[in-house]
Write an enzyme that holds these catalytic residues in place. Structure first.
Site, short mmCIF file in Angstrom:
data_model
loop_
_atom_site.label_atom_id
_atom_site.label_comp_id
_atom_site.label_asym_id
_atom_site.label_seq_id
_atom_site.Cartn_x
_atom_site.Cartn_y
_atom_site.Cartn_z
CB SER A 142 -1.00 0.01 1.30
OG SER A 142 -1.48 1.16 1.40
CE1 TYR A 156 -3.94 -2.36 5.15
CE2 TYR A 156 -3.02 -0.06 4.65
CZ TYR A 156 -3.63 -1.13 4.21
OH TYR A 156 -3.77 -1.39 2.90
#
Ligand code: NAP
Length: 247
Positions: A142, A156
């Site tokens: 990401s 995350y």
């Protein structure tokens, strides 16, 4: 015979789009899902409707025994040629000083350990060192790995930073064994992951921060994934590709 691709989290979002794109390129698709069996069956049905081949297998990548069962099912379906480590979770927006140990452990178990364990099983099958025919592993990172996601989900972001390092290292490790390893860093993509973090509209709310001024689609990520899986990317390994509209 067409090769099998295992796609974790293939029932919805980017995984679903990748399953459909891979099937259209001749892969037999093993669609992993965590709990939404209906969504996984729908992916299989839509692939079969286009004369593709697919199976759905329940697999929480936070569980090693589930991962072993997923690859056993894939073995029965054909010869493994690719793995897409797509399954991933976020959490509700929190500062690090508000996070529980359980949340952080689950984030790392699913996003990091799950991807590494799936890659382990794929390398055992695809590496020429183990008598395999080679293959491709695509990991979902990401842009959060670079941005850090402060006040939202730093855990995350850190899990995706680990995926970047894992991609580079594993790629070097198996480069001489017929396996290419690459990662995609998606930007803001229009999927249900944002709702699972408690904010369904997050991607659209932040779209003004994207240089291209729009969110991306799951299909735009899937197109990059299937390119990495293809022979058109035959000299690409240990590489990380941003697919983020410039974000
Ligand atoms: P999504 O729409 O929330 O879909 C998640 C998929 O993963 C579903 O198929 C779900 O299965 C499955 N899943 C969830 N937890 C799992 C677990 N513990 N074990 C196995 N499967 C699990 O997510 P997405 O947006 O498509 O994201 C896919 C990947 O792209 C993730 O790794 C994510 O971090 C990454 N990514 C997404 C974005 C974005 O903006 N969307 C941006 C950057 C990176 P069920 O259907 O059974 O629940």
């Amino acid at each position: 015979m067409d090769k099998v691709v295992v796609i974790t989290g293939g029932s919805r979002g980017i995984g679903r789009a990748t399953a459909i794109a891979a099937a259209s390129r001749g892969f037999r698709v093993c669609v992993g899902y965590a709990s939404n069996e209906a969504a996984a069956r729908q992916v299989v049905t839509s692939i079969e409707a286009r004369n593709g081949k697919a199976i759905a297998v329940k697999c929480d990548v936070g569980s090693e025994s589930d991962i072993l069962a997923l690859f056993k099912a894939a073995d029965a379906f054909g010869t493994l040629g690719a793995l897409v480590n797509n399954a991933g979770i976020v959490g509700p927006s929190l500062r690090v000083d508000e996070m529980s140990a359980g949340r952080i452990e689950r984030m790392m178990a699913v996003n990091v350990a799950g991807s590494i364990l799936c890659a382990r099983e794929a390398v055992k099958r695809m590496s020429t060192r183990h008598g395999g025919q080679g293959g491709v592993i695509v990991n979902l990172s990401s842009v959060a790995a670079k941005l850090g996601a402060p006040n939202t989900y730093v855990d995350y972001a850190a899990s995706k930073g680990a995926i970047d390092s894992f991609t580079i290292g594993l790629g070097y490790e198996v480069a001489g064994e017929g396996i290419r390893v690459a990662a995609i860093r998606p930007g803001l993509i229009d999927t249900e992951i944002h709702a699972s973090g408690g904010e369904p509209d997050r991607a659209h709310r932040l779209s003004h921060m994207v240089p291209m001024k729009r969110v991306g689609t799951a299909e735009e990520i899937a197109n990059a994934i299937v390119w990495l899986m293809s022979d058109d990317a035959s000299y690409v390994t240990s590489a990380i590709l941003d697919v983020s509209g410039g974000r």
